[in-house]
Design a protein around this motif. Structure first.
Motif, PDB file in Angstrom:
ATOM      1  N   SER A   5       0.830  -1.210   0.000  1.00  0.00           N
ATOM      2  CA  SER A   5       0.000   0.000   0.000  1.00  0.00           C
ATOM      3  C   SER A   5       0.862   1.257   0.000  1.00  0.00           C
ATOM      4  O   SER A   5       0.542   2.246  -0.678  1.00  0.00           O
ATOM      5  CB  SER A   5      -0.927   0.000   1.225  1.00  0.00           C
ATOM      6  OG  SER A   5      -1.785  -1.116   1.209  1.00  0.00           O
ATOM      7  N   LEU A   8       2.189   1.749  -3.534  1.00  0.00           N
ATOM      8  CA  LEU A   8       1.145   2.238  -4.437  1.00  0.00           C
ATOM      9  C   LEU A   8       0.869   3.722  -4.199  1.00  0.00           C
ATOM     10  O   LEU A   8       0.695   4.491  -5.145  1.00  0.00           O
ATOM     11  CB  LEU A   8      -0.132   1.421  -4.245  1.00  0.00           C
ATOM     12  CG  LEU A   8      -0.117  -0.016  -4.799  1.00  0.00           C
ATOM     13  CD1 LEU A   8      -1.363  -0.774  -4.346  1.00  0.00           C
ATOM     14  CD2 LEU A   8      -0.020  -0.012  -6.317  1.00  0.00           C
ATOM     15  N   PHE A 320      -7.702  -1.763 -15.302  1.00  0.00           N
ATOM     16  CA  PHE A 320      -6.741  -0.861 -14.670  1.00  0.00           C
ATOM     17  C   PHE A 320      -7.463   0.383 -14.170  1.00  0.00           C
ATOM     18  O   PHE A 320      -8.082   1.097 -14.960  1.00  0.00           O
ATOM     19  CB  PHE A 320      -5.631  -0.460 -15.647  1.00  0.00           C
ATOM     20  CG  PHE A 320      -4.590   0.445 -15.029  1.00  0.00           C
ATOM     21  CD1 PHE A 320      -3.765  -0.028 -14.020  1.00  0.00           C
ATOM     22  CD2 PHE A 320      -4.467   1.762 -15.439  1.00  0.00           C
ATOM     23  CE1 PHE A 320      -2.821   0.806 -13.432  1.00  0.00           C
ATOM     24  CE2 PHE A 320      -3.523   2.599 -14.862  1.00  0.00           C
ATOM     25  CZ  PHE A 320      -2.696   2.113 -13.858  1.00  0.00           C
ATOM     26  N   PRO A 321      -7.390   0.636 -12.850  1.00  0.00           N
ATOM     27  CA  PRO A 321      -6.771  -0.204 -11.823  1.00  0.00           C
ATOM     28  C   PRO A 321      -7.587  -1.475 -11.572  1.00  0.00           C
ATOM     29  O   PRO A 321      -8.796  -1.484 -11.727  1.00  0.00           O
ATOM     30  CB  PRO A 321      -6.761   0.684 -10.580  1.00  0.00           C
ATOM     31  CG  PRO A 321      -7.093   2.064 -11.038  1.00  0.00           C
ATOM     32  CD  PRO A 321      -7.903   1.908 -12.275  1.00  0.00           C
ATOM     33  N   SER A 323      -6.952  -3.381  -8.445  1.00  0.00           N
ATOM     34  CA  SER A 323      -7.065  -3.567  -6.996  1.00  0.00           C
ATOM     35  C   SER A 323      -7.906  -2.476  -6.348  1.00  0.00           C
ATOM     36  O   SER A 323      -7.913  -1.313  -6.781  1.00  0.00           O
ATOM     37  CB  SER A 323      -5.679  -3.590  -6.355  1.00  0.00           C
ATOM     38  OG  SER A 323      -5.066  -2.312  -6.428  1.00  0.00           O
ATOM     39  N   GLU A 325      -7.176  -1.364  -3.509  1.00  0.00           N
ATOM     40  CA  GLU A 325      -6.208  -0.514  -2.819  1.00  0.00           C
ATOM     41  C   GLU A 325      -5.765   0.653  -3.688  1.00  0.00           C
ATOM     42  O   GLU A 325      -5.704   1.793  -3.226  1.00  0.00           O
ATOM     43  CB  GLU A 325      -5.004  -1.349  -2.387  1.00  0.00           C
ATOM     44  CG  GLU A 325      -3.960  -0.578  -1.596  1.00  0.00           C
ATOM     45  CD  GLU A 325      -4.489  -0.020  -0.298  1.00  0.00           C
ATOM     46  OE1 GLU A 325      -3.909   0.965   0.206  1.00  0.00           O
ATOM     47  OE2 GLU A 325      -5.486  -0.558   0.235  1.00  0.00           O
ATOM     48  N   LEU A 326      -5.443   0.393  -4.950  1.00  0.00           N
ATOM     49  CA  LEU A 326      -5.029   1.492  -5.822  1.00  0.00           C
ATOM     50  C   LEU A 326      -6.192   2.440  -6.093  1.00  0.00           C
ATOM     51  O   LEU A 326      -6.000   3.658  -6.141  1.00  0.00           O
ATOM     52  CB  LEU A 326      -4.470   0.957  -7.141  1.00  0.00           C
ATOM     53  CG  LEU A 326      -3.962   2.028  -8.119  1.00  0.00           C
ATOM     54  CD1 LEU A 326      -2.890   2.903  -7.473  1.00  0.00           C
ATOM     55  CD2 LEU A 326      -3.422   1.392  -9.399  1.00  0.00           C
ATOM     56  N   LYS A 327      -7.387   1.906  -6.242  1.00  0.00           N
ATOM     57  CA  LYS A 327      -8.554   2.772  -6.437  1.00  0.00           C
ATOM     58  C   LYS A 327      -8.740   3.683  -5.235  1.00  0.00           C
ATOM     59  O   LYS A 327      -9.081   4.853  -5.379  1.00  0.00           O
ATOM     60  CB  LYS A 327      -9.806   1.924  -6.662  1.00  0.00           C
ATOM     61  CG  LYS A 327      -9.802   1.135  -7.968  1.00  0.00           C
ATOM     62  CD  LYS A 327     -10.987   0.195  -8.065  1.00  0.00           C
ATOM     63  CE  LYS A 327     -10.918  -0.651  -9.333  1.00  0.00           C
ATOM     64  NZ  LYS A 327     -12.021  -1.644  -9.406  1.00  0.00           N
ATOM     65  N   LEU A 581       3.771   0.676 -10.780  1.00  0.00           N
ATOM     66  CA  LEU A 581       2.395   0.916 -10.351  1.00  0.00           C
ATOM     67  C   LEU A 581       1.459  -0.137 -10.948  1.00  0.00           C
ATOM     68  O   LEU A 581       0.597  -0.685 -10.243  1.00  0.00           O
ATOM     69  CB  LEU A 581       1.957   2.315 -10.775  1.00  0.00           C
ATOM     70  CG  LEU A 581       0.541   2.709 -10.332  1.00  0.00           C
ATOM     71  CD1 LEU A 581       0.541   3.087  -8.860  1.00  0.00           C
ATOM     72  CD2 LEU A 581      -0.004   3.856 -11.181  1.00  0.00           C
ATOM     73  N   ASP A 585      -0.263  -3.030  -8.707  1.00  0.00           N
ATOM     74  CA  ASP A 585      -1.728  -3.049  -8.692  1.00  0.00           C
ATOM     75  C   ASP A 585      -2.247  -4.467  -8.938  1.00  0.00           C
ATOM     76  O   ASP A 585      -3.181  -4.930  -8.271  1.00  0.00           O
ATOM     77  CB  ASP A 585      -2.255  -2.088  -9.762  1.00  0.00           C
ATOM     78  CG  ASP A 585      -3.756  -2.200  -9.972  1.00  0.00           C
ATOM     79  OD1 ASP A 585      -4.496  -2.110  -8.978  1.00  0.00           O
ATOM     80  OD2 ASP A 585      -4.186  -2.368 -11.138  1.00  0.00           O
ATOM     81  N   ARG A 586      -1.626  -5.191  -9.869  1.00  0.00           N
ATOM     82  CA  ARG A 586      -2.054  -6.565 -10.166  1.00  0.00           C
ATOM     83  C   ARG A 586      -1.724  -7.505  -9.009  1.00  0.00           C
ATOM     84  O   ARG A 586      -2.502  -8.407  -8.694  1.00  0.00           O
ATOM     85  CB  ARG A 586      -1.397  -7.030 -11.468  1.00  0.00           C
ATOM     86  CG  ARG A 586      -1.906  -6.247 -12.672  1.00  0.00           C
ATOM     87  CD  ARG A 586      -1.210  -6.601 -13.968  1.00  0.00           C
ATOM     88  NE  ARG A 586      -1.798  -5.840 -15.066  1.00  0.00           N
ATOM     89  CZ  ARG A 586      -1.426  -5.934 -16.336  1.00  0.00           C
ATOM     90  NH1 ARG A 586      -0.440  -6.760 -16.674  1.00  0.00           N
ATOM     91  NH2 ARG A 586      -2.030  -5.208 -17.267  1.00  0.00           N
TER      92      ARG A 586
END
Length: 635
Positions: A5, A8, A320-321, A323, A325-327, A581, A585-586
């Protein structure tokens, strides 16, 4: 997930802060006056830097005389590089130090490096998991499977969408081993709709459970006779669920997200090794729910460059995104999550940029600016450019502007922009279009801006507090499709084996019977005699040449070339963060969806100076989730 996290968040912050460095279409570098968005103090510094100084910048080394905000950019890029696990000694496994001649045939040195190291790593993973079956997604010509079977005796099943590659892979495999490696033509559709995804899962499950894909006497002797004796049609139902290691080399575009989802869904898949590449070829979701397939020419691809013309505010990637978490980290700051970021993530690494000579860097800048001049000419003279060759100019014609001009003149058609929003004349720039007017705001700049090679406009960012953000005028100008050109010679797209279109070599003349030239009008003409005369270009080639030459002399000054080289040096600094990134994310998606029984991490498998996409996403089921090994700096 704490360290993941953190990475990211830091990566998203720096990519958002410096999106003006990359968030544009490379062919529009002059149309949108991109160089004017370089801060004035940076411009002054760049014009005085030597090529060695630019190399120092990519190493995070700054001079006392440099502006503080430029030094901050270098420090931030150097601090946050690709998350990486330590390189293991798996490539030194006995017997994995060379590729036999009969398998090596047709492989480039780069491909040999990738296949040798990845097969060694897969063998290492299979030994840990006690696996003997390999499912190769996007198997292409089957190089990976051939070496795995030859060295280990593993049964390999390759799935490939390109039926031509399937046939060729089978014919290449036949003299080596008639049954150890099987190839099946199957299109793996991404999970962009529930119906298509269920079809994909059912099809993959079917081929996995087909015992015929895993049986047959091994003619090369890699599988011991006693192992073959245990394989028969009378095997128990449990054999349908025999575990497999799912692998993918050059997992291009949407194939990588699809592989992650298949791994989570299929009980037979217990190990995963995926090498992602060509992130910019992922499909977009267009307004109304339709999709544009990248890498193929569609109705939406009005520019003829293989990319759909989607306004930047409408460009959304279903994968994309990935996850949550990235969102969460990005929130409303989504302006940088566009195709230019994905293309930057697919570019050559900073290590490769450092290996380029001064003349190679200059040649690259000449090529970018030469192509940008053609785009600017089309805007000023109301033409839409359509390529009749894969590349805008041959590599042998990129050392100077004059050579580029002469070669490119015969590789583009100049299609006049029709004033009718949806003209019915074949060959017209608006023929069969989506109804968008060619005079829309997304293709407009002022005459004053278009005439300057670079500018220090009032919107140029100057202070340390604002050097990392682009101006509002930058955002307004970029309502056009925000995708760098396929002409940038940094991406080695030909390394993607699976599901690619047949292309013509940029240095070869395809000939009049080639699909790329079939029915094409000569340069200076754009349609058949039935075309409405208002849509015909009657301009002689000599006139185009003279105007383009004048425009090149005006725009392509030594200062402009130098600033273009500096701009791409900055992109080289930030490239690894863009790639990191996407990959992180993946990985976060895999850990989120897999729960506590999934262990996943990133491992560097290739030498980044030889193969730009060097990170593998590695996962296994049935073990307690561990924490990936992260390092937030350069190795």
């Amino acid at each position: 997930m704490t360290e993941l996290s953190t990475y990211l968040r830091k990566a998203a912050d720096i990519l958002y802060d410096y999106e003006w460095v990359y968030n544009f279409r490379a062919t529009h570098i002059l149309v949108n006056n991109i160089l004017s968005h370089i801060p004035e103090v940076w411009i002054q510094a760049f014009l005085g830097l030597s090529d060695d100084d630019l190399t120092l910048l990519t190493n995070g080394i700054v001079k006392d005389s440099w502006p503080k905000c430029l030094a901050e950019f270098a420090y931030r890029c150097n601090e946050l590089m690709l998350p990486q696990a330590g390189m293991e000694s798996f490539s030194q496994n006995k017997g994995w130090d060379y590729i036999p001649a009969e398998i090596r045939k047709g492989m480039s040195p780069k491909k040999q490096h990738e296949v040798l190291h990845l097969t060694s790593f897969i063998y290492h993973q299979c030994c840990e998991g006690n696996l003997s079956r390999i499912l190769d997604l996007g198997s292409g010509l089957g190089y990976l499977g051939k070496l795995l079977h030859h060295r280990s005796g593993y049964r390999v099943l390759g799935l490939e969408a390109n039926i031509g590659c399937v046939g060729k892979a089978a014919s290449m495999q036949q003299p080596i081993c008639s049954s150890g490696v099987k190839h099946v033509a199957l299109t793996l559709r991404p999970a962009h709709s529930e119906e298509e995804w269920r079809t994909t899962v059912d099809q993959v499950t079917s081929v996995l459970e087909d015992l015929g894909n895993w049986q047959g006497k091994c003619s090369c002797g890699s599988v011991p006779p006693e192992s073959e004796a245990t394989e028969s049609v009378s095997q128990s139902e449990q054999d349908f669920a025999e575990p497999v290691c799912m692998v993918s080399l050059h997992s291009c575009g949407d194939l990588s997200p699809t592989a992650l989802r298949l791994f989570l869904e299929l009980p037979q898949a217990t190990r995963l090794v995926v090498m992602s590449c060509c992130f910019h070829k992922m499909k977009t979701a267009l307004p109304g729910g339709s999709r544009a397939e990248q890498g193929t020419t569609t109705v939406e691809d009005e520019a003829g460059d293989g990319e759909a013309d989607v306004d930047v505010d409408d460009e959304v990637f279903p994968d994309f995104p990935m996850s949550s978490e990235l969102k969460r980290v990005v929130g409303s700051r989504r302006s940088f999550l566009r195709r230019p970021l994905l293309r930057l993530a697919s570019e050559l690494t900073i290590e490769m940029w450092r290996l380029m000579t001064e003349s190679q860097r200059c040649e690259h800048s000449l090529y970018v600016l030469g192509r940008a001049v053609f785009e600017l000419y089309g805007m000023k003279e109301h033409y839409k450019l359509k390529k009749v060759r894969r590349r805008g100019a041959r590599k042998t014609k990129r050392s100077n502007f004059e050579g580029y001009l002469e070669d490119a003149l015969h590789r583009f058609k100049f299609v006049p922009l029709c004033t009718q929003p949806t003209c019915l004349s074949p060959g017209c720039s608006n023929f069969n279009s989506r109804g968008r007017s060619p005079t829309s705001e997304d293709h407009r700049i002022s005459e004053e801006d278009s005439s300057r090679p670079f500018a220090s406009s009032p919107t140029t960012l100057r202070s340390k507090a604002t050097c990392s953000r682009r101006s509002k005028s930058f955002s307004r100008r970029h309502t056009n499709p925000c995708s760098p050109s396929h002409d940038i010679p940094f991406i080695d797209e030909d390394d993607c084996e699976g599901s690619r279109e047949t292309v013509v070599s940029p240095d070869d003349d395809p000939g009049p019977c080639s699909p790329i030239n079939a029915g094409a009008a000569p340069v200076g003409d754009v349609a058949s005699p039935q075309t409405d005369p208002v849509c015909l270009d009657q301009t002689p080639l000599e006139v185009h040449r003279a105007k383009l030459k004048a425009l090149m002399d005006e725009q392509c000054t030594p200062e402009t070339v130098r600033l273009t080289t500096a701009l791409y040096a900055m992109q080289a600094c930030i490239q690894a963060i863009a790639e990191g990134l996407v990959i992180a994310d993946r990985l976060a998606f895999l850990l989120e969806r897999g729960g506590p029984t999934i262990e996943a991490s990133l491992v560097r498998v290739f030498d980044r100076s030889l193969s730009p996409r060097s990170l593998a996403i590695v996962a296994n089921k049935g073990r307690k989730q561990g924490s990936p090994s992260w390092e937030f700096g350069r190795q």
